[in-house]
Motif scaffolding. Structure first.
Motif, PDB file in Angstrom:
ATOM      1  N   GLN A  78       0.826  -1.210   0.000  1.00  0.00           N
ATOM      2  CA  GLN A  78       0.000   0.000   0.000  1.00  0.00           C
ATOM      3  C   GLN A  78       0.863   1.264   0.000  1.00  0.00           C
ATOM      4  O   GLN A  78       0.350   2.363  -0.205  1.00  0.00           O
ATOM      5  N   SER A 107      -1.264   1.356  -4.173  1.00  0.00           N
ATOM      6  CA  SER A 107      -1.495  -0.071  -4.394  1.00  0.00           C
ATOM      7  C   SER A 107      -0.465  -0.627  -5.365  1.00  0.00           C
ATOM      8  O   SER A 107       0.239   0.119  -6.052  1.00  0.00           O
ATOM      9  N   LYS A 109      -0.906  -1.779  -8.136  1.00  0.00           N
ATOM     10  CA  LYS A 109      -1.366  -1.667  -9.520  1.00  0.00           C
ATOM     11  C   LYS A 109      -0.412  -0.883 -10.428  1.00  0.00           C
ATOM     12  O   LYS A 109      -0.418  -1.064 -11.650  1.00  0.00           O
ATOM     13  N   ASN A 156      -8.304   1.540  -7.898  1.00  0.00           N
ATOM     14  CA  ASN A 156      -6.852   1.450  -7.776  1.00  0.00           C
ATOM     15  C   ASN A 156      -6.155   1.300  -9.125  1.00  0.00           C
ATOM     16  O   ASN A 156      -5.118   1.929  -9.378  1.00  0.00           O
ATOM     17  N   LYS A 177     -10.505   7.274  -3.904  1.00  0.00           N
ATOM     18  CA  LYS A 177      -9.962   6.807  -5.181  1.00  0.00           C
ATOM     19  C   LYS A 177     -10.344   7.740  -6.321  1.00  0.00           C
ATOM     20  O   LYS A 177      -9.529   8.016  -7.209  1.00  0.00           O
ATOM     21  N   ALA A 210     -12.549  -2.680  -4.578  1.00  0.00           N
ATOM     22  CA  ALA A 210     -11.225  -3.145  -4.993  1.00  0.00           C
ATOM     23  C   ALA A 210     -11.224  -4.626  -5.333  1.00  0.00           C
ATOM     24  O   ALA A 210     -10.475  -5.060  -6.206  1.00  0.00           O
ATOM     25  N   GLY A 221      -6.988  -4.115   1.453  1.00  0.00           N
ATOM     26  CA  GLY A 221      -5.622  -4.249   1.939  1.00  0.00           C
ATOM     27  C   GLY A 221      -5.493  -5.104   3.180  1.00  0.00           C
ATOM     28  O   GLY A 221      -4.424  -5.661   3.456  1.00  0.00           O
ATOM     29  N   CYS A 279      -2.159  -5.082   0.258  1.00  0.00           N
ATOM     30  CA  CYS A 279      -2.121  -4.677  -1.153  1.00  0.00           C
ATOM     31  C   CYS A 279      -2.631  -3.283  -1.468  1.00  0.00           C
ATOM     32  O   CYS A 279      -2.397  -2.794  -2.574  1.00  0.00           O
ATOM     33  N   GLY A 280      -3.355  -2.606  -0.552  1.00  0.00           N
ATOM     34  CA  GLY A 280      -3.902  -1.310  -0.935  1.00  0.00           C
ATOM     35  C   GLY A 280      -4.217  -0.411   0.245  1.00  0.00           C
ATOM     36  O   GLY A 280      -4.627  -0.885   1.303  1.00  0.00           O
ATOM     37  N   ASN A 327      -5.925   2.920  -0.213  1.00  0.00           N
ATOM     38  CA  ASN A 327      -6.677   4.098  -0.651  1.00  0.00           C
ATOM     39  C   ASN A 327      -8.006   4.217   0.088  1.00  0.00           C
ATOM     40  O   ASN A 327      -9.054   3.809  -0.401  1.00  0.00           O
TER      41      ASN A 327
END
Length: 307
Positions: A39, A45, A47, A72, A100, A221, A269, A294-295, A297
């Motif tokens: 993150q 992320s 991405k 993301n 986002k 997500a 996340g 992983c994220g 946002n």
């Protein structure tokens, strides 16, 4: 072996454009685990890895790029396009959320917010690409996207990953597909999905990708209606274990990451960690476990973070 070569090429291609994200060891969640803090990547992320890999490997047309996203992926494509001097048009569903949507707007990309869910945004993005001649960058089911996301795992191993098992949250499947492609069966990979958004779990049960209903805390997500074909094939061939977690467990893991390490992440996340904390995945005695975060946002909301 082709996948590993592609991921090595992706890593060489995107070096200097992405962040090498840190790794944390923690005993705060009931056992000693390793966490990869993705993150902390550009735009919050993993991405950006797939977005930069795709744009750097492709011959981008003058019409630029188009992407559909739960948020993301759109932010990552918009950021990468702005860094590389390409026009970007991003389509997101209204459930993407203000954090986002605001992130995408700040990149200067052309943004369209679509009523409905990810599948509705994808339909409009495909139409726009067809009519304008822009290149569409798929959020998860494209080889360059998957090989870009696979650099998370190649990077983590280079950082000294010491684990038998890696837990990874799954939406459309680009991240876990990249991990499976890189690892090639050398470590166990556990797919973690919300109870109410579980396209991979449904596909593995059905023997093929199928449409699922999408809802819940992490839907913006992890809300793919159908798992990507690349992910499904890799997961089926790799014998991936699939577990599901309720929204309550996802929120508890989200809070735990904040209280233990001041890591403020979005529900997606914290989903992989939720599998450990809730008992949805129970490691064997002595099993070394790693969790991919992983994220991040999410708008900072004290009522979520501090309770």
């Amino acid at each position: 072996m082709q996948w590993q070569d592609d991921i090595k090429a992706a890593e060489a291609r995107i070096t200097g454009h992405i962040v090498e994200t840190p790794v944390l060891r923690s005993a705060a969640f009931g056992r000693d685990i390793a966490l990869k803090l993705e993150q902390m990547q550009h735009t919050g992320s993993f991405k950006c890895r797939g977005a930069f890999n795709t744009l750097l490997a492709a011959d981008v047309p003058e019409a630029g790029v188009v992407a559909a996203s739960g948020g993301n992926h759109g932010a990552a494509v918009a950021f990468a396009a702005s860094q590389l001097g390409h026009r970007a048009r991003i389509f997101v569903p209204e459930i993407a959320g203000p954090a986002k949507i605001g992130l995408i707007q700040r990149t200067g990309a052309e943004l369209t917010v679509v009523p409905g869910e990810y599948a509705n945004a994808l339909e409009l993005a495909e139409r726009e690409a067809s009519e304008s001649g822009a290149m569409q960058i798929h959020a998860y089911d494209a080889p360059l996207t998957v090989s870009g996301q696979g650099t998370v795992m190649s990077e983590w191993e280079r950082q000294g990953l010491d684990a038998d098992t890696v837990l990874i949250a799954v939406g459309g499947g680009g991240l876990i597909a990249g991990a499976l492609a890189w690892l090639g069966g050398r470590r166990k990979v556990v797919a973690v999905e919300p109870m109410t958004s579980c396209a991979l779990h449904a596909a593995l049960e059905a023997g093929a990708p199928v449409d699922v209903a999408v809802s819940g805390e992490a839907a913006n997500a992890l809300g793919a209606r159908r798992i990507g074909r690349i992910c499904f094939d890799l997961a089926k061939d790799g014998g991936v274990e699939s577990v599901r977690v309720p929204d309550g467990a996802i929120i508890e893991a989200q809070k735990a990451l904040w209280h233990a390490h001041r890591q403020l992440v979005e529900p997606a996340g914290s989903t992989a960690l939720a599998a450990l904390m809730s008992g949805a995945y129970v490691p064997a005695p002595g099993e070394r476990v790693a969790v991919l975060v992983c994220g991040g946002n999410i708008a900072p909301e004290p009522e979520i973070a501090l309770r």
